[in-house]
Motif scaffolding. Structure first.
Motif, mmCIF file in Angstrom:
data_model
loop_
_atom_site.group_PDB
_atom_site.id
_atom_site.type_symbol
_atom_site.label_atom_id
_atom_site.label_comp_id
_atom_site.label_asym_id
_atom_site.label_seq_id
_atom_site.Cartn_x
_atom_site.Cartn_y
_atom_site.Cartn_z
ATOM 1 N N GLU A 1 -54.860 -9.971 36.326
ATOM 2 C CA GLU A 1 -54.601 -11.118 35.450
ATOM 3 C C GLU A 1 -54.812 -12.444 36.188
ATOM 4 O O GLU A 1 -55.422 -13.375 35.657
ATOM 5 C CB GLU A 1 -53.172 -11.043 34.903
ATOM 6 C CG GLU A 1 -52.983 -9.938 33.870
ATOM 7 C CD GLU A 1 -51.545 -9.740 33.477
ATOM 8 O OE1 GLU A 1 -51.278 -8.906 32.610
ATOM 9 O OE2 GLU A 1 -50.658 -10.413 34.063
ATOM 10 N N ILE B 1 -53.060 -8.738 30.436
ATOM 11 C CA ILE B 1 -52.802 -9.711 29.386
ATOM 12 C C ILE B 1 -53.705 -10.931 29.551
ATOM 13 O O ILE B 1 -53.784 -11.516 30.642
ATOM 14 C CB ILE B 1 -51.326 -10.166 29.388
ATOM 15 C CG1 ILE B 1 -50.392 -8.944 29.340
ATOM 16 C CG2 ILE B 1 -51.060 -11.100 28.221
ATOM 17 C CD1 ILE B 1 -50.539 -8.091 28.105
ATOM 18 N N ARG C 1 -43.038 -3.082 25.713
ATOM 19 C CA ARG C 1 -43.006 -4.528 25.914
ATOM 20 C C ARG C 1 -41.841 -4.932 26.816
ATOM 21 O O ARG C 1 -41.973 -5.804 27.677
ATOM 22 C CB ARG C 1 -42.914 -5.258 24.567
ATOM 23 C CG ARG C 1 -44.253 -5.415 23.868
ATOM 24 C CD ARG C 1 -44.140 -6.353 22.682
ATOM 25 N NE ARG C 1 -43.284 -5.811 21.639
ATOM 26 C CZ ARG C 1 -43.681 -4.958 20.690
ATOM 27 N NH1 ARG C 1 -44.943 -4.571 20.656
ATOM 28 N NH2 ARG C 1 -42.839 -4.528 19.782
ATOM 29 N N HIS D 1 -49.134 -5.005 23.028
ATOM 30 C CA HIS D 1 -49.407 -6.440 23.163
ATOM 31 C C HIS D 1 -50.532 -6.861 22.231
ATOM 32 O O HIS D 1 -51.396 -7.655 22.590
ATOM 33 C CB HIS D 1 -49.736 -6.759 24.619
ATOM 34 C CG HIS D 1 -48.567 -6.576 25.528
ATOM 35 N ND1 HIS D 1 -47.649 -7.561 25.768
ATOM 36 C CD2 HIS D 1 -48.147 -5.493 26.229
ATOM 37 C CE1 HIS D 1 -46.719 -7.109 26.592
ATOM 38 N NE2 HIS D 1 -46.996 -5.858 26.888
ATOM 39 N N GLU E 1 -55.426 -14.392 27.105
ATOM 40 C CA GLU E 1 -54.913 -15.548 26.379
ATOM 41 C C GLU E 1 -54.067 -15.115 25.186
ATOM 42 O O GLU E 1 -54.257 -14.039 24.631
ATOM 43 C CB GLU E 1 -56.082 -16.408 25.894
ATOM 44 C CG GLU E 1 -56.904 -17.014 27.036
ATOM 45 C CD GLU E 1 -58.060 -17.840 26.509
ATOM 46 O OE1 GLU E 1 -58.245 -17.896 25.285
ATOM 47 O OE2 GLU E 1 -58.773 -18.431 27.339
ATOM 48 N N ASN E 2 -53.140 -15.967 24.810
ATOM 49 C CA ASN E 2 -52.273 -15.731 23.645
ATOM 50 C C ASN E 2 -51.448 -14.453 23.779
ATOM 51 O O ASN E 2 -51.090 -13.819 22.777
ATOM 52 C CB ASN E 2 -53.097 -15.687 22.356
ATOM 53 C CG ASN E 2 -53.905 -16.947 22.142
ATOM 54 O OD1 ASN E 2 -53.414 -18.050 22.372
ATOM 55 N ND2 ASN E 2 -55.147 -16.792 21.707
ATOM 56 N N GLU E 3 -51.168 -14.059 25.046
ATOM 57 C CA GLU E 3 -50.341 -12.878 25.304
ATOM 58 C C GLU E 3 -50.932 -11.613 24.683
ATOM 59 O O GLU E 3 -50.202 -10.684 24.315
ATOM 60 C CB GLU E 3 -48.908 -13.096 24.793
ATOM 61 C CG GLU E 3 -48.164 -14.197 25.511
ATOM 62 C CD GLU E 3 -48.053 -13.932 27.015
ATOM 63 O OE1 GLU E 3 -47.604 -12.845 27.379
ATOM 64 O OE2 GLU E 3 -48.449 -14.824 27.798
ATOM 65 N N ARG E 4 -52.232 -11.551 24.587
ATOM 66 C CA ARG E 4 -52.919 -10.412 23.981
ATOM 67 C C ARG E 4 -53.503 -9.516 25.070
ATOM 68 O O ARG E 4 -54.142 -9.992 26.017
ATOM 69 C CB ARG E 4 -54.039 -10.925 23.079
ATOM 70 C CG ARG E 4 -54.897 -9.855 22.430
ATOM 71 C CD ARG E 4 -56.041 -10.504 21.651
ATOM 72 N NE ARG E 4 -56.965 -9.519 21.120
ATOM 73 C CZ ARG E 4 -56.809 -8.881 19.980
ATOM 74 N NH1 ARG E 4 -55.764 -9.158 19.233
ATOM 75 N NH2 ARG E 4 -57.680 -7.994 19.559
#
Length: 252
Positions: free
Chosen positions: A246, A206, A183, A146, A208-211
């Motif tokens: 999360e 995970i 993923r 990720h 912000e921004n899927e990071r």
């Protein structure tokens, strides 16, 4: 004014501190010999570090001071993920009886931030602050899955893909294929890739921004991490913990 980095004096000071950590303390003569420098120079470095309270002197022996504990604690507390994740790691260890871990990425390496040991967990070398190559662990792979591909490529360019066991991934093609699978699946496996005889399951946290900003895992002996426990039970627990973290990170 020179823009050259790193500044040599700072680099040498850090190397001396690392040396003292490895030796458990040392005299001036030992530091001079190990660092290949004049005794007077070694003395100047040690005295300066002592005056700044980074070292303590007991007799003729210089040792690392407790100031590093304070600095380390502050760095750890700055990471919100630690505060939010710690209860989940403790619960994972209690539920599974195995090792539960929290890892972050720093300068392209995986850093164990926290570890809880369950009731039947075996002895392992992992400890808070330990740094490992990312591709050797489920934790590291789950985070790399990720992150942008160019960032992962840069990490591999910088640190390589060291072979730690016979099962360690050392091929970029194989690694990126596995990152695709991680993923899709949502979690990562480590099948004796860092420690022979040990298996690990990890899920990314995970942001912000899927990071991925961190990862949680459970690791245990291959003899216990088998069948449904390895493919269903533990993955579900790890995924659940990552999801709770999360949500808590979002609303805390």
């Amino acid at each position: 004014m020179s823009n050259q980095v790193p500044i040599k004096a700072a680099k040498v000071a850090h190397e001396i501190v690392e040396l003292l950590r490895e030796l458990g303390g040392a005299r001036v003569s030992e530091v001079a010999e190990q660092m290949d420098m004049p005794t007077s120079t070694a003395h100047d470095y040690l005295r300066t570090l002592e005056q700044e309270e980074y070292l303590v002197k007991e007799g003729s022996l210089y040792q690392i001071s407790t100031r590093y504990l304070q600095l380390g604690e502050q760095a750890r507390l700055r990471r919100k993920a630690f505060e939010v994740t710690k209860p989940e790691i403790d619960e994972l260890a209690e539920k599974t009886g195995e090792h539960a871990n929290l890892m972050i990425e720093e300068h392209g390496r995986g850093v164990f931030l926290y570890k809880a040991r369950g009731s039947v967990a075996v002895q392992l070398d992992t400890h808070a602050g330990m740094r490992v190559p990312l591709q050797t662990t489920a934790l590291g792979k789950s985070m790399m899955a990720h992150r942008p591909r160019e960032e992962v490529e840069a990490i591999l360019d910088r640190h390589g893909m060291p072979k730690v066991t016979e099962s360690t991934i050392t091929s970029r093609e194989a690694l990126f294929d596995e990152l695709d699978q991680i993923r899709e699946r949502g979690y990562a496996y480590d099948d004796e890739e860092r420690v022979k005889g040990m298996r690990c399951i990890a899920a990314p946290i995970i942001g912000e921004n899927e990071r991925a900003i961190a990862a949680v895992s459970v690791s245990g002996p291959k003899s216990r991490m088998r069948k449904e426990r390895y493919t269903e039970e533990v993955p579900e627990l790890v995924l659940s913990s990552a999801n709770v973290v999360e949500v808590n990170l979002t609303y805390s």
